[in-house]
Design an enzyme around this catalytic site. Sequence first.
Site, PDB file in Angstrom:
ATOM      1  N   ARG A  32       0.836  -1.212   0.000  1.00 41.14           N
ATOM      2  CA  ARG A  32       0.000   0.000   0.000  1.00 41.14           C
ATOM      3  C   ARG A  32       0.863   1.251   0.000  1.00 41.14           C
ATOM      4  NH1 ARG A  32      -1.753   2.661   4.982  1.00 41.14           N
ATOM      5  NH2 ARG A  32      -3.430   4.153   4.600  1.00 41.14           N
ATOM      6  N   ARG A  73      -8.859  19.084   9.205  1.00 41.82           N
ATOM      7  CA  ARG A  73      -7.798  19.288  10.192  1.00 41.82           C
ATOM      8  C   ARG A  73      -7.790  20.744  10.667  1.00 41.82           C
ATOM      9  NH1 ARG A  73      -4.341  14.953  10.231  1.00 41.82           N
ATOM     10  NH2 ARG A  73      -4.429  13.600   8.385  1.00 41.82           N
ATOM     11  N   LYS A 220     -13.510   3.075   1.350  1.00 45.70           N
ATOM     12  CA  LYS A 220     -13.173   3.062   2.770  1.00 45.70           C
ATOM     13  C   LYS A 220     -14.396   3.506   3.578  1.00 45.70           C
ATOM     14  CE  LYS A 220      -9.077   4.590   3.934  1.00 45.70           C
ATOM     15  NZ  LYS A 220      -7.871   5.460   4.013  1.00 45.70           N
ATOM     16  N   THR A 278      -6.601  -0.673  10.507  1.00 43.27           N
ATOM     17  CA  THR A 278      -6.366   0.329  11.536  1.00 43.27           C
ATOM     18  C   THR A 278      -5.933  -0.283  12.868  1.00 43.27           C
ATOM     19  OG1 THR A 278      -8.132   1.681  10.548  1.00 43.27           O
ATOM     20  CG2 THR A 278      -7.191   2.452  12.614  1.00 43.27           C
TER      21      THR A 278
END
Length: 476
Positions: A32, A73, A220, A278
């Site tokens: 990945r 963010r 995702k 994760t």
Amino acid sequence: MRRTKIIATLGPATDRLEVLRDVIEGGADVLRLNFSHGGWDERYRRIEQARGMADDLGCCVALLGDLQGPKIRIAGFRDGPVRLEDGAEFFIDPGLDGDAGDAHGVGVNIATLGDDLKEGDTLLLDDGNVELSVASIRAGRVHCRVVHGGVVSDQKGVNKRGGGLLSVPALTEEDCADLKLAAKAGLDWIAVSFVRDGADIEAARELIRSAGGQAHIIAKIERSEALDNLDEILDAADAVMVARGDLGIETGYEGLIGLQKSIIRRARDRHRVVITATQMMESMIDRPVPTRAEVSDVSNAVMDGSDAVMLSAESAVGEYAAEAVAAMASICEGAEAWLPARSEASPVTEGAFERVDEGIAKAAMYAANHMDVRAIAALTESGATALWMSRIRADIPIFALTRHAATQRRVTLYRGVVPVAFDVTHTESDRLFREIFRCLRDAGGLEHGDLVIITKGAITGVSGHTDSLTVLPLEF
């Protein structure tokens, strides 16, 4: 033979060729590239290194590009990290200069944040380590009260509990540019972050195809909205990833494992590949062995039916990248040993089949689960036959015999499927089975006289024409 696949993330740790070699030899099936970090010069170098190492080792490894997506963010703080005290007032303002933050407020990278919020909403900073309650929104500035304080530093993530930040698109301008470059680089899989619905997947697919790419798409699942639209996402995507970081923040950790199990089951029922990701081996970033909790986590993902489990920082920046891959491979094998050798009734074998090749694939798995069959050889162009087979649990390997290098790499992500290079168009019909037997012999693990199932099409070299099933003893 391990059936669950392993995705390992490339990074500074694997830039050392000896580590990259050990990661691949230790069991990584897919490598990945995390587009949240670095630029394309670095990615091109890693792609070239990965492909070169796979060629040197004589193995088939797929490459996966993971888009950054519209991660919300906060901006920066003027004098470094600040501590937010419980009960204090704090604002988030998209109009504030990027490095002007202090203990009273900070900027944010999304101009429309206030459009999706109302009084009483909960915002979570830094993966939930700091909790804010929205008091009011005035001229785009979000005024909050600190519910649970803590230290906050630059560029930490922002989530809304329960989801609902709908004005944030799934594909940013940077993602669109990355999609085109990933397509031109010939990546095998591309993961789209923060998917909301099926339209997000179709938009990504159109960009990939317009750039000449054939990569398959992973959705995702990390937003609450994605759970509400899961069926249409499954229909649009080729695979889904249970991205437990942001998903756990938005939905609450207490229900996360239940969601994981549900997503895996629904994905398999709809013939889709599913990845669990994760913090699976997080402690191995700086430890040579996993915790018992991590062993349990990976094992449960395997037992639930995940096609693949994923390493992120563990392999990208960890001190024990190769050891993490080897440990994960060992855990997968241990978990698989506890699974039933043959499947019982499965939803994917019920109801009408839409295509002949789907019917043949599932008939093969039904026969394999009721006979002493040691392997299945699926002659395939696109890999679809092998994918359908892999949806039904069995303890026997499925060999995907294909002439297409792209198909070989793609099926490395399918649970229980082993890619084998085989050009059916260059094999005379009276020698076909002998050539298949030779391939199975070279693949290892089979003996003379073992029963195998072979599926193929009467019209060779054409996708979607698998229409026959044969059971034969191996003859070497």
